[in-house]
Design a protein around this motif. Structure first.
Motif, mmCIF file in Angstrom:
data_model
loop_
_atom_site.group_PDB
_atom_site.id
_atom_site.type_symbol
_atom_site.label_atom_id
_atom_site.label_comp_id
_atom_site.label_asym_id
_atom_site.label_seq_id
_atom_site.Cartn_x
_atom_site.Cartn_y
_atom_site.Cartn_z
ATOM 1 N N GLY A 76 18.568 31.653 -110.325
ATOM 2 C CA GLY A 76 18.640 32.225 -108.989
ATOM 3 C C GLY A 76 19.870 31.739 -108.247
ATOM 4 N N PHE A 77 19.827 31.880 -106.932
ATOM 5 C CA PHE A 77 20.980 31.484 -106.120
ATOM 6 C C PHE A 77 20.540 31.150 -104.698
ATOM 7 C CE2 PHE A 77 20.758 36.139 -105.748
ATOM 8 C CZ PHE A 77 20.690 36.300 -104.376
ATOM 9 N N ILE A 78 21.434 30.448 -104.007
ATOM 10 C CA ILE A 78 21.312 30.166 -102.573
ATOM 11 C C ILE A 78 22.555 30.748 -101.914
ATOM 12 C CG2 ILE A 78 21.136 28.387 -100.793
ATOM 13 C CD1 ILE A 78 19.919 26.548 -102.939
ATOM 14 N N THR A 79 22.384 31.410 -100.785
ATOM 15 C CA THR A 79 23.510 32.076 -100.149
ATOM 16 C C THR A 79 23.462 31.908 -98.637
ATOM 17 O OG1 THR A 79 24.677 34.189 -99.956
ATOM 18 C CG2 THR A 79 22.284 34.275 -100.000
ATOM 19 N N GLY A 80 24.636 31.946 -98.017
ATOM 20 C CA GLY A 80 24.715 31.847 -96.561
ATOM 21 C C GLY A 80 25.946 32.558 -96.028
ATOM 22 N N ASP A 81 25.797 33.161 -94.861
ATOM 23 C CA ASP A 81 26.889 33.875 -94.195
ATOM 24 C C ASP A 81 27.012 33.415 -92.759
ATOM 25 O OD1 ASP A 81 27.187 35.368 -96.453
ATOM 26 O OD2 ASP A 81 26.609 37.288 -95.561
ATOM 27 N N ILE A 82 28.190 33.599 -92.206
ATOM 28 C CA ILE A 82 28.421 33.398 -90.787
ATOM 29 C C ILE A 82 29.353 34.518 -90.309
ATOM 30 C CG2 ILE A 82 30.334 31.784 -91.190
ATOM 31 C CD1 ILE A 82 29.449 30.324 -88.616
ATOM 32 N N GLU B 67 17.249 33.408 -103.793
ATOM 33 C CA GLU B 67 16.516 34.218 -104.777
ATOM 34 C C GLU B 67 16.160 33.335 -105.955
ATOM 35 O OE1 GLU B 67 17.635 38.415 -106.137
ATOM 36 O OE2 GLU B 67 18.332 37.174 -107.832
ATOM 37 N N ALA B 68 14.930 33.424 -106.411
ATOM 38 C CA ALA B 68 14.477 32.640 -107.567
ATOM 39 C C ALA B 68 13.915 33.585 -108.630
ATOM 40 C CB ALA B 68 13.401 31.638 -107.145
ATOM 41 N N ARG B 69 14.339 33.379 -109.863
ATOM 42 C CA ARG B 69 13.819 34.177 -110.980
ATOM 43 C C ARG B 69 12.584 33.461 -111.531
ATOM 44 N NH1 ARG B 69 15.707 38.268 -114.025
ATOM 45 N NH2 ARG B 69 17.751 38.145 -112.998
ATOM 46 N N ILE B 70 11.408 33.999 -111.222
ATOM 47 C CA ILE B 70 10.154 33.391 -111.664
ATOM 48 C C ILE B 70 9.867 33.718 -113.121
ATOM 49 C CG2 ILE B 70 7.698 33.193 -111.140
ATOM 50 C CD1 ILE B 70 9.612 32.178 -108.951
ATOM 51 N N ALA B 71 10.205 34.940 -113.507
ATOM 52 C CA ALA B 71 10.081 35.378 -114.895
ATOM 53 C C ALA B 71 11.244 36.316 -115.178
ATOM 54 C CB ALA B 71 8.737 36.065 -115.127
ATOM 55 N N ARG C 198 12.192 36.208 -103.265
ATOM 56 C CA ARG C 198 13.294 36.017 -102.327
ATOM 57 C C ARG C 198 12.786 35.660 -100.932
ATOM 58 N NH1 ARG C 198 14.427 41.401 -104.622
ATOM 59 N NH2 ARG C 198 15.763 41.090 -106.446
ATOM 60 N N GLY C 199 13.659 34.975 -100.171
ATOM 61 C CA GLY C 199 13.358 34.669 -98.779
ATOM 62 C C GLY C 199 14.638 34.449 -98.004
ATOM 63 N N GLY C 200 14.573 34.643 -96.682
ATOM 64 C CA GLY C 200 15.773 34.475 -95.871
ATOM 65 C C GLY C 200 15.481 34.323 -94.401
ATOM 66 N N TYR C 201 16.533 33.995 -93.655
ATOM 67 C CA TYR C 201 16.410 33.781 -92.207
ATOM 68 C C TYR C 201 17.751 34.128 -91.571
ATOM 69 C CZ TYR C 201 15.543 31.427 -87.735
ATOM 70 O OH TYR C 201 15.371 31.150 -86.403
ATOM 71 N N VAL D 60 12.997 36.629 -89.855
ATOM 72 C CA VAL D 60 12.483 36.001 -91.071
ATOM 73 C C VAL D 60 12.231 37.108 -92.087
ATOM 74 C CG1 VAL D 60 10.630 34.632 -92.074
ATOM 75 C CG2 VAL D 60 11.428 34.135 -89.761
ATOM 76 N N SER D 61 12.625 36.885 -93.332
ATOM 77 C CA SER D 61 12.476 37.928 -94.341
ATOM 78 C C SER D 61 11.943 37.355 -95.643
ATOM 79 C CB SER D 61 13.823 38.621 -94.594
ATOM 80 O OG SER D 61 14.807 37.678 -94.977
ATOM 81 N N GLY D 62 11.329 38.208 -96.428
ATOM 82 C CA GLY D 62 10.828 37.811 -97.736
ATOM 83 C C GLY D 62 10.648 39.042 -98.603
ATOM 84 N N GLY D 63 10.718 38.863 -99.906
ATOM 85 C CA GLY D 63 10.567 40.017 -100.776
ATOM 86 C C GLY D 63 10.440 39.636 -102.226
ATOM 87 N N VAL D 64 10.208 40.650 -103.049
ATOM 88 C CA VAL D 64 10.078 40.473 -104.486
ATOM 89 C C VAL D 64 10.929 41.526 -105.186
ATOM 90 C CG1 VAL D 64 7.747 39.509 -104.342
ATOM 91 C CG2 VAL D 64 8.051 41.990 -104.591
#
Length: 495
Positions: free
Chosen positions: A362-368, A409-413, A419-422, A440-444
């Motif tokens: 998966g990955f970690i991401t951030g924007d400004i 984002e995390a790859r569970i399988a 996924r989740g975000g703010y 606040v956001s979340g998804g699959v």
């Protein structure tokens, strides 16, 4: 053109005690559009500047198109629900509005560049990809309803202030209020002093229905150099549609002169309704340039520069006033129409981001993002002097803002992703009449060979204070707390 009397609250920033300029509100209403994106990018807080390889790159960072190694298309419908809780004169209210739309649709065509045999195919320009899409970038749908008993003033006080400032010419709002016996001249003909005829203590209610939105047709290309550096260009053609129907009701008692030949003051009950109907249509265009750099395989650094959007806007505004008095009198004037076509330039926007990929996990991401709302400019012409009220109001009322987005984002399988975000959208106003908007956001995500499906839920909150009319420091304010719940579903195919 006769300058209209602007009272209405607006979609993002309310009319406030500081300014009643006609079109300066559009500095935020049309400049606050969000980057169009797929459900995947929405789930990670809309932090897509440095991710690449997603169809959101067409409307976001076009350099991300350089990551594609196959052609792809996707479709993203959405469901929106907005709830507005209000507090006005210590009275609480609520209203909701639901709608469904096509939020995003896009495609990309992968073009591998031919290389001579024997050359290193991992070096130099490797691909040149291009695509197009549609994105809905702003949603104006909402219902607002607030009511309460006002023992301090009346909307008639506003009509009286307009009469003292502009007179009571036939066809004007102040002239209509005078004809309806809502205000009267308590001075002399030589030195008029208009005041409200209402007694203290009136019941008031504001009902506002809004529809419309902003959307864009986007075209972009992105190129890949040595799997290290990616660059892209994009253009957008934007469409604006905003409709607002506002009815402000007031019930109370007022002093009316009756009888002849010597009229006497009589107390009568009255009901009045002030209606405002605004319809705005516009179109514009903008451009953007972006880049993504991979210093190492696990790290991506991205940046985007968005030019202003150059709009041509057609605005049609109608207002009318209707009054009933318990002595049997009925009055109705309007609708009086005020129309104008004008040009507006929104601010530049600068975005930067970083993503860290953890192998295939998966990955970690951030924007400004940085945007200076006070740099919005409305053009004057022979019918309209924007430099008299609106442009000075923009510079004094609005400020620069910083927006933050983070997600993961995390790859569970192999076929399932979580996924989740703010995100925080910084407030555009200098005063405290509006808050930041927090999301606040979340998804699959599901992967089935060449097909994929992404589902996302977002929950956004924000507040603002709006003023139905202006009477100086005593202007009554309504606190609006908004809650937006949105669902997105992206269906995609790679080929």
């Amino acid at each position: 053109m006769k300058i209209k009397y602007l009272l209405s609250v607006i979609a993002i920033v309310a009319v406030t005690k500081n300014s009643f300029a006609q079109y300066s509100q559009d500095a935020v209403r049309f400049s606050g559009a969000q980057t169009g994106s797929t459900a995947r990018i929405k789930a990670v807080g809309n932090a897509g500047t440095a991710i690449g390889g997603d169809l959101s790159s067409i409307s976001g960072n076009p350099a991300g198109l350089g990551f594609f190694t196959k052609s792809e298309l996707s479709l993203t419908p959405e469901y929106n629900n907005i709830k507005v809780n209000s507090t006005y004169q210590s009275t609480h209210g609520t209203d909701t509005k639901s709608s469904g739309n096509l939020n995003h649709a896009a495609f990309v065509i992968y073009q591998q560049l031919n290389r001579p045999k024997g050359t290193d195919r991992s070096k130099g320009w490797l691909s040149f990809n291009y695509g197009g899409g549609y994105s809905r970038t702003n949603n104006f749908y909402e219902n607002i309803n607030y009511a309460g008993s006002n023992g301090t003033n009346s909307i008639n006080d506003y009509y009286a202030s307009q009469a003292n400032q502009f007179g009571i010419d036939i066809g004007t709002l102040a002239g209509n209020a005078y004809d309806h016996n809502l205000i009267d001249n308590y001075g002399t003909n030589a030195n008029p002093n208009y005041k409200s005829n209402a007694f203290p203590g009136v019941d008031q209610q504001s009902i506002i229905t809004r529809t419309g939105g902003q959307s864009a047709l986007d075209f972009a290309f992105g190129a890949n150099y040595s799997n290290k550096f990616y660059i892209g260009l994009g253009v957008s053609f934007t469409d604006v549609r905003f409709n607002s129907l506002s009815n402000f009701y007031e019930d109370g008692a007022l002093s009316v002169l009756e009888g002849s030949p010597t009229p006497v003051a009589v107390t009568r009950d009255y009901s009045s309704k002030f209606t405002q109907d605004q319809n705005t249509r516009g179109s514009g265009f903008s451009g953007r340039i972006g880049a993504i750099f991979k210093p190492v395989d696990a790290v991506r650094l991205g940046a985007v520069i968005n030019t202003p959007t150059y709009y041509t806007i057609d605005d049609s505004y109608n207002e009318s006033l209707a009054t009933s008095i318990s002595n049997g009198s009925r009055f109705e004037d309007g609708p009086q129409n005020y129309s104008l076509t004008y040009n507006m330039r929104t601010p530049w926007k600068f975005s930067g981001g970083a993503s860290i990929f953890i192998k295939s996990f998966g990955f970690i991401t951030g924007d400004i993002e940085y945007i200076d709302y006070s740099s919005t400019h409305i053009s004057s012409d022979e019918n309209f002097n924007a430099d008299k009220d609106d442009n000075p109001a923009i510079r004094s009322l609005y400020q620069s803002a910083v927006n933050y987005h983070v997600g993961a984002e995390a790859r569970i399988a192999s076929f399932f992703l979580l996924r989740g975000g703010y995100g925080i959208q910084g407030k555009a106003r200098r005063d405290d009449n509006a808050s930041d908007i927090k999301t606040v956001s979340g998804g699959v995500g599901l992967r089935f060979g060449a097909y994929y499906l992404d589902a996302t839920y977002t929950h956004a909150t924000g507040s603002q204070t709006v003023y139905p009319y202006e009477v100086g420091s005593a202007s009554p304010g309504a606190l609006l707390n908004r809650t937006l719940d949105n669902g997105y579903l992206t269906l995609g195919y790679r080929f």
